[in-house]
Design an enzyme around this catalytic site. Structure first.
Site, mmCIF file in Angstrom:
data_model
loop_
_atom_site.group_PDB
_atom_site.id
_atom_site.type_symbol
_atom_site.label_atom_id
_atom_site.label_comp_id
_atom_site.label_asym_id
_atom_site.label_seq_id
_atom_site.Cartn_x
_atom_site.Cartn_y
_atom_site.Cartn_z
ATOM 1 N N TYR A 139 0.843 -1.201 0.000
ATOM 2 C CA TYR A 139 0.000 0.000 0.000
ATOM 3 C C TYR A 139 0.877 1.249 0.000
ATOM 4 O O TYR A 139 0.697 2.160 -0.826
ATOM 5 C CB TYR A 139 -0.926 0.008 1.215
ATOM 6 N N LYS A 177 -14.984 0.730 7.547
ATOM 7 C CA LYS A 177 -13.606 0.331 7.295
ATOM 8 C C LYS A 177 -13.187 -0.923 8.051
ATOM 9 O O LYS A 177 -12.120 -1.479 7.797
ATOM 10 C CB LYS A 177 -12.652 1.484 7.625
#
Length: 320
Positions: A139, A177
């Site tokens: 990421y 999330k």
């Protein structure tokens, strides 16, 4: 029109909400609502149009018109630091950003996008310079790759381009999330369920719960974005944090103080995070201040209180 990619997500939906509060409803949201619970983030917002993220990129690559566009806030991404499918990550975070950047440049449209403090990895210096950029996961690398790509164009831009390196953002509208939500979200849920907040034991030379992060209120991130929109002369890559690292213990106590009860339990540091965990982050705001931004950022005591007050009044954004 203002386009917000990732507009049903955490930071994106807070941006749409604030744009509405300022009288702007000419907002196009781009997102992926496969996980339909994200739509609840927009339930109290007004938008002009919506596009699925795949349909949107096809639309702009085909050069089909969207009408006059004032700015693009690009927040859509895979933000899971635990995702290791590099091909998936690069398609979503690098290639998509690259296509949208060039579309904006070709039309002289301001482009304000989300980078991440994950680009710094385990460094102890957090300035926007290549020598301090060593991500610990794919990421972080996907975000760094686009920052590096953008740097090649900074001296020859047709319109404003800004990358914001978010530190540890917390606030309302993050409930979708799951495991990637902020520690405030998790601490709140843990307190309601067990009366205890769970923190990692010590790591990397830090005592139990004394690992430090730069925790930043999402409302401050949104204010900074809109400040940038009002200052089109500012381009570059900037940190978005408070400039002050705080311990997880301090964050836990801020949540406990709001609830009026609770204890801290320390749990073993996970094996799978060893060598891949940022035990310390603190945004260096020198470049942001040099660009003329004098916005003040909330401390965690203020930010946590505002967050938990807000979700108490709005069950749809309550940590669960």
């Amino acid at each position: 029109m203002i386009i917000v990619t990732g507009g049903a997500g955490f930071i994106g939906s807070n941006l749409v909400h604030e744009l509405n509060r300022r009288g702007r409803t000419d907002v196009i949201v781009v997102d992926n609502l496969t996980r339909g619970e994200k739509a609840l983030n927009l339930a109290d917002c007004v938008i002009a149009d919506y596009y699925d993220k795949d349909d949107f990129i096809t639309l702009i690559e085909a050069d089909e018109g969207l009408g006059p566009v004032e700015a693009v806030f690009h927040l859509g991404a895979c933000s899971a630091t635990t995702e290791w499918d590099g091909r998936y990550m690069m398609r979503n975070n690098f290639e998509y950003s690259r296509a949208l950047f060039h579309w904006c440049q070709d039309r002289r449209i301001p482009f304000i996008y989300a980078s991440s403090a994950a680009v710094y990895g385990g460094n102890s210096v957090f300035t926007e310079h290549p020598e301090h950029e060593r991500p610990l996961n794919v990421y972080g690398y996907s975000k760094l790759a686009f920052d590096q790509y953008l740097r090649r164009y900074l001296d020859d831009l047709s319109a404003q381009v800004v990358g914001l390196r978010y530190f540890n953002v917390y606030g309302p509208r993050e409930q979708h999330k799951g495991g990637m939500a902020s520690v405030v979200h998790h601490f709140s849920r843990q307190l309601r369920e067990s009366g205890q907040v769970r923190l990692f034991e010590g790591s990397d030379g830090y005592a139990d719960g004394e690992q430090r992060r730069d925790f930043v209120d999402v409302s401050d991130c949104v204010r900074l974005k809109l400040w940038l929109l009002d200052h089109p002369e500012v381009s570059g890559i900037y940190n978005c944090g408070t400039g002050r690292a705080r311990t997880f213990n301090a964050m836990a106590h801020a949540v406990i103080d709001w609830f009026g009860h609770g204890e801290i339990e320390y749990i073993p540091f996970p094996e799978h995070l060893k060598g891949r965990y940022q035990s310390y982050t603190q945004a260096d705001l020198s470049q942001l201040r040099a660009a003329g931004c004098d916005l003040a950022f909330n401390d965690i005591e203020t930010g946590v209180r505002n967050y938990l007050d807000a979700v108490a009044d709005a069950p749809a954004v309550m940590p669960s």
